[in-house]
Scaffold this active site. Structure first.
Site, PDB file in Angstrom:
ATOM      1  N   LYS A 168       0.923  -1.130  -0.122  1.00 27.30           N
ATOM      2  CA  LYS A 168      -0.162  -0.110  -0.039  1.00 27.30           C
ATOM      3  C   LYS A 168       0.856   1.296  -0.050  1.00 27.30           C
ATOM      4  O   LYS A 168       0.631   2.236  -0.734  1.00 27.30           O
ATOM      5  CB  LYS A 168      -0.952   0.010   1.366  1.00 27.30           C
ATOM      6  CG  LYS A 168      -1.835   1.258   1.652  1.00 27.30           C
ATOM      7  CD  LYS A 168      -2.561   1.736   0.275  1.00 27.30           C
ATOM      8  CE  LYS A 168      -3.288   3.129   0.295  1.00 27.30           C
ATOM      9  NZ  LYS A 168      -4.342   3.210   1.292  1.00 27.30           N
ATOM     10  N   LYS A 237       1.925  12.129   5.179  1.00 26.47           N
ATOM     11  CA  LYS A 237       1.986  11.044   6.337  1.00 26.47           C
ATOM     12  C   LYS A 237       2.438   9.647   5.672  1.00 26.47           C
ATOM     13  O   LYS A 237       3.315   8.809   6.239  1.00 26.47           O
ATOM     14  CB  LYS A 237       0.610  10.960   6.875  1.00 26.47           C
ATOM     15  CG  LYS A 237       0.528   9.945   8.021  1.00 26.47           C
ATOM     16  CD  LYS A 237      -0.881   9.477   8.381  1.00 26.47           C
ATOM     17  CE  LYS A 237      -1.347   8.502   7.438  1.00 26.47           C
ATOM     18  NZ  LYS A 237      -2.495   7.673   7.575  1.00 26.47           N
TER      19      LYS A 237
END
Lengths: 290, 290, 290, 290
Positions: A168, A237
């Site tokens: 991911k 992030k």
């Protein structure tokens, strides 16, 4: 199936909606109760503690980040869970936390499956998410019927949960790379009076089809960064998580370092809540045309 | 039309083939005569000097790089050309040289059109090139019938020739960026034992459709860099040209700087003639797994 | 004074030696007891728990990193300390942990002073450390006599403890930058057959006097990276801390990103325990001359 | 000796002054005659063409950049020079041009010595330049008496002229690296309210003595970038030359790439004529505190 679901943000809420439609019993918990109420009308059973949701045939969680996860899925919660329970964590978290969670579950006879998804809230509502699942095959087998309801395709990417997290993070890294390349290309073209819109037509009609280049490129061409499909703050992030995962594997990623610096600059200029197409704005500012 | 064509490499030769098929008269010149001979059978008229080719209704050129161009299209050649002639330069050259050529033509009453293309030799043979043309509209109008024969689509990107060159360089910069991002993603995944092949299936089936990610990504997954679709050495050349164009417009492009350094490393390790998917090899080497 | 000292590595041990020589009573604790034994002969009083050392007029600590510190200086230890005690932390730690510690001490009526040092073990033994101290002025006043014994100069850099940590990280970032610049310069010179030794003579005799350029540059010139004055692994740790501090203040540091990537490459190639002059080896490898 | 001198900027003019004081006969030429006039009073003999200066026992040149040099020292000038003449080029030029000039001189029986210098105009006036000379030993021997008059030390760095140019470029690269590291350190410190002035006192009193850190660091601490000791535009020029030399030797220099991008950003924001300590301003701007 009788399942629990923890974390009812835009993504989680949409998944629960599809699970209910498919006839599953879903006990839901969310830190702010208001979001849970909205799902009650659709049949969700609201519970008052994460522990009540962490039971049944399986439990899915979709919390915002590492900090939220550490707070909710703590040792006490796991200690009280029924051995054999399958916990599917669908959030994008750090590889380090994924590893910690995998150990914490295994030590208590619980199954831990990492199953982060590709797709934004609209894809979640349309049950068109792409799911990358990693963990023990038999555990994934048990929750596959749930995946079939919320996603359009499940990829099994390994037996070790954090492998799905790495995948991911690699995907989001590539996404951010594409946006940075669009931003720098736009700045270059602008230096010669060439319209970004024209350039986009050429490249999306040729080497770069698909929604990523057209979508983020379109925002850069219009210098319009709202509404945000993917906030710069969240893009930062994820790049940080990719760099941390790479660091732990002694893998330099210079392009990721550039992304981090550019996204940090966007945040420093107050654009953290705008779409991460603001990378185009950062590139323009560097050239004195911000 | 009665046209000249200078530069018969893989790309130029394929274009001439299509122009002949469409019934145009084409006088061809190439530094090494052998390549011209092959086209004679198809009807091309071989001439002995660039000057003989630089005449007629229009002349197209497709030379390898700035150096080749400076040598062939020199002041003497232009001095002897018939005022009003349209010269279409289809090569990927520096913005600086494009500007110089535009002035040199204008000063002699010649028309200069920059028309670099997207597409590799197979696309050139199939007449499926994408053409980015810039220059005076009336000059482009005159050669549009030729573009219609060699390409599938012509984009008119501005009245100033070098604008087309900038667009081409921006497109190749984006291509190289995508390959670098694939290479770094592969290195990250490899650090966790995740198969690049699986990752590619996920992302090409989702956010990154199209031949670029599948093609270069596939080479990286197989660690096979030959035959070269796009040589690292030539990719480096184009990144250099993009950086030079950006420099002249005071536009920092940190991602392009990373590309330059990575491609230079590939060349330093003897991989300049391999496909620029060797960026994957560079990323793996950095991580000690090269 | 009656003081405690926690952490007896090369640096800590040398400091304790000087404190004893100056007549102070020093209770010492170290995870591995052997190191403490060596100091007993010099008059140190060995204690069995960190808590026994964390008492008296003041306590100094010099632990290896954030992890070691979190383990030893925990809530329980602080809970049992005498209010009013001054704890001086001389280690290079993260700004985040410094902030956490400052709060944890303040909440219990303890004084927390951050006092990282510049100087290697030989400077510690010679009592020639440079001390950067931050915290409440009255707390620093109380331990200044100790600083005078172990260092040659104390700089007071602010009232907020983590300010001293940021200053230390900035200094080490500059050190690493100088070494990377030496490494890249050496690679460039090597490409033209110019001796790095000659170059060093020129620049250290001119713009770059002092031991940093001569020392690390000399190791690069000789391609000899042992014994390590400053290990690459520890240099990487400090660059990571600088980047984390910068990130928390939304401050991009592209040069620090390059350092991180280069040091990571050194570690990936098995050079983590060698001197961080191995940045020269990394630069040479990139150029295919590693 | 009877010598010629071409190029009378601040550096060249100061050198000529010292050569005259030492009793040499100096024929001077400058594009703009006014600068030559000023030296006439000191005894210089003004000549009307570069060719008249390019004669005698030796000729020194100190022109601004590659372009100025290509214009003045052309084939015609060299064709008319007396075989055996020693031409000493003291300017900072590209390695490529140095190589071209070396060949052009050798082919005509002329001696070419590259002798770039370290030191600013004040050092030139005080005859305290550091000279890096490369070329045939016997040619350098002949002009050594001149070097002894204008510099404090001559380093002989190789038999191939461009080796001296590479060394000069490497030195300026290191200078720019130090300034960038100061700028980024200042931005980091500023994020935590630590005074750059305090930090400078610490590091210049410790690891980084000498005028470079104190001088440029002082300008950054004061955010005052004028008068310029070394203009950002010229710093960028030299970093470009270093990158070009590195490129030709297939040597990646990622730190130099960062310098190029940062200096380009300074120029894009109108700071090209300010001191290249504006790298501190660039770093602050990135952090939103510009």
């Amino acid at each position: 199936m009788d399942i629990g679901f923890i974390g009812l943000g835009e993504m989680g809420g949409a998944m629960v909606g599809n699970l209910l439609k498919a006839g599953h019993t879903v006990r839901v918990w969310n830190r702010t109760a208001a979001k849970a109420q909205a799902l009650a009308a659709a049949g969700a059973r609201i519970v008052g503690t994460p522990g009540e949701a962490f039971a049944g045939d399986a439990v899915l969680s979709m919390l915002a980040d590492d900090a939220a996860l550490r707070e909710v899925i703590d040792a006490k919660l796991l200690d009280h869970a029924q051995p054999g329970l399958v916990h599917v964590n669908m959030a994008t978290i750090s590889v380090e936390l994924a590893e910690t969670l995998a150990h914490a579950h295994a030590g208590r006879g619980l199954h831990y499956v990492a199953a982060p998804v590709l797709g934004r809230p609209d894809a979640a509502q349309a049950a068109k998410l792409t799911i990358m699942a990693a963990g023990a095959a038999e555990a994934i087998d048990r929750v596959q019927p749930l995946f079939d309801v919320i996603g359009q395709k499940t990829w099994r990417v390994g037996a070790v949960p954090q492998q799905a997290n790495v995948m991911k993070l690699a995907a989001n890294f590539m996404l951010a790379s594409a946006v940075e390349s669009l931003g720098e290309a736009a700045a270059l073209l602008d230096g010669y009076g060439v319209a970004m819109r024209d350039f986009l037509d050429v490249v999306t009609g040729g080497p770069f089809p698909g929604p990523v280049y057209a979508g983020y490129g379109g925002m850069i061409a219009q210098r319009r960064y709202e509404p945000a499909l993917f906030k710069a703050r969240l893009g930062l992030k994820d790049v940080r998580l990719a760099l941390a995962a790479a660091d732990a594997a002694a893998t330099p990623m210079p392009l990721a370092s550039v992304l981090r610096d550019s996204l940090l600059e966007a945040v420093a200029h107050g654009d953290g809540e705008r779409d991460f197409a603001v990378l185009g704005k950062v590139a323009a500012r560097r050239a004195g045309r911000g």
